[in-house]
Design an enzyme around this catalytic site. Sequence first.
Site, mmCIF file in Angstrom:
data_model
loop_
_atom_site.group_PDB
_atom_site.id
_atom_site.type_symbol
_atom_site.label_atom_id
_atom_site.label_comp_id
_atom_site.label_asym_id
_atom_site.label_seq_id
_atom_site.Cartn_x
_atom_site.Cartn_y
_atom_site.Cartn_z
ATOM 1 N N GLU A 254 0.864 -1.067 0.055
ATOM 2 C CA GLU A 254 0.169 -0.105 0.149
ATOM 3 C C GLU A 254 0.710 1.067 -0.027
ATOM 4 O O GLU A 254 1.787 1.336 0.739
ATOM 5 C CB GLU A 254 -0.849 0.174 1.223
ATOM 6 C CG GLU A 254 -2.043 -0.893 1.496
ATOM 7 C CD GLU A 254 -2.683 -0.526 2.732
ATOM 8 O OE1 GLU A 254 -2.770 0.666 3.396
ATOM 9 O OE2 GLU A 254 -3.381 -1.286 3.309
ATOM 10 N N LYS A 311 -15.254 5.471 5.683
ATOM 11 C CA LYS A 311 -14.038 4.923 6.583
ATOM 12 C C LYS A 311 -14.000 5.988 7.671
ATOM 13 O O LYS A 311 -14.225 7.066 7.689
ATOM 14 C CB LYS A 311 -12.698 4.935 5.615
ATOM 15 C CG LYS A 311 -11.809 4.358 6.028
ATOM 16 C CD LYS A 311 -11.135 3.222 5.290
ATOM 17 C CE LYS A 311 -10.007 2.313 5.807
ATOM 18 N NZ LYS A 311 -8.878 2.685 5.156
#
Length: 364
Positions: A254, A311
């Site tokens: 990531e 999120k």
Amino acid sequence: MIIVATGAVSAATAALKFGINYGQIANNLPQPTQVSGLLQSLNVNRVKLYDADPAVLTAFSGTGVEFIVSNGDLNNLSDARSALAWVSQHVQPFLPSTRITCVVVGNEVLAPGGDPAAMQSLLPAMQAVHQAVADLGLGAQVSVSTAHSADVLAASYPPSSGAFREDLAPYVRPVLDFLAQAGSPFLLNAYPFFAYKASPATVSLPYVLFEPNPGVVDPATNLTYDNMLYAQIDAVYAAMNAVGHADIAVKISETGWPSKGDEDEVGATVQNAALYNGNLMKRIATGQGTPLKPDVPVDVFVFALFNEDMKPGPASERNYGLFYPNGTPVYNLGFDGASFSRSPTSTFSSSSRPTVRKKVPTAY
Ligand SMILES: *[C@@H]1O[C@H](CO)[C@@H](O)[C@H](O)[C@H]1NC(C)=O
Ligand SMILES: *[C@@H]1O[C@H](CO)[C@@H](O)[C@H](O)[C@H]1NC(C)=O
């Protein structure tokens, strides 16, 4: 409708990989079949999933797109029968028409102040999944690893001083032994954004954004680093080398940059996000390695393809995407007008929720 990216841009994005989160972190993402079309229009050929959503894996059948799937349920996976059940339900049925090449067991489990029970069960879970993969005859196609935050490092600057945290060593070392034996990569989630956000007065913005800058020389190796991401990768190589593992590849599972943040999130702007991801993309396309490993192309998954409106955490967490959920670009990365329509109903189940990026930088 899909507007295909121009040829020049397609070449630059061919090696890029994206993370897609379905399920509990967004309620408005496009249908997997539409995502499949978008990714193919961008020539994106590898994708990391934060779960193993059958709808997504099915949608990509026959496309040649390569997948990394994830499972963070360490308790369940530590049990050999459960691991076998999971691999046979969530991986095996999609092979070989959907190309699943890696299972990530646990995300950022090893961390200072981490849950000792989880840290203890990480290796057994990885071993059980690896065994299950082998038992099902999939070992040649599917590798097994876990993703780490940069917090596993006690030192990362200069890169040659890279070292794992002493308190995590009892967990990290056996995981490294496993990765080496299994021929699996060390996966790092790396966010130079956090280093900049924490110390905007001292961290050079051009250095973190891959913009032209004089670079910094590692006095122990005389190697010059002109960006923080490559320095972090080489710090992991140094840390592994220091504990006897010169035999494991490092991949970035990531990285990314938010286009928006809260007032105190310095650097989270559209301009910086476009520079970070655009410059990274150009670097990756050159096939260039890090200063320490110039012949090993850097392997990167960009987080994320879409903004994730549900999120939790600071505003930046909901703004890592290159695209809004409706498929329009958040900023121009050079994908000339790439967009697509989305169906009004698009919900997907998800079995795992990735952690919020909350890391304190350990690099420079
Ligand atoms: C463990 O995983 C298997 C395979 O996915 C699943 O069938 C089972 O219900 C899980 N067990 C628990 C206790 O979550
Ligand atoms: C780094 O460069 C300096 C100056 O040229 C030299 O004295 C030193 O030996 C070099 N160190 C390494 C590790 O190459």
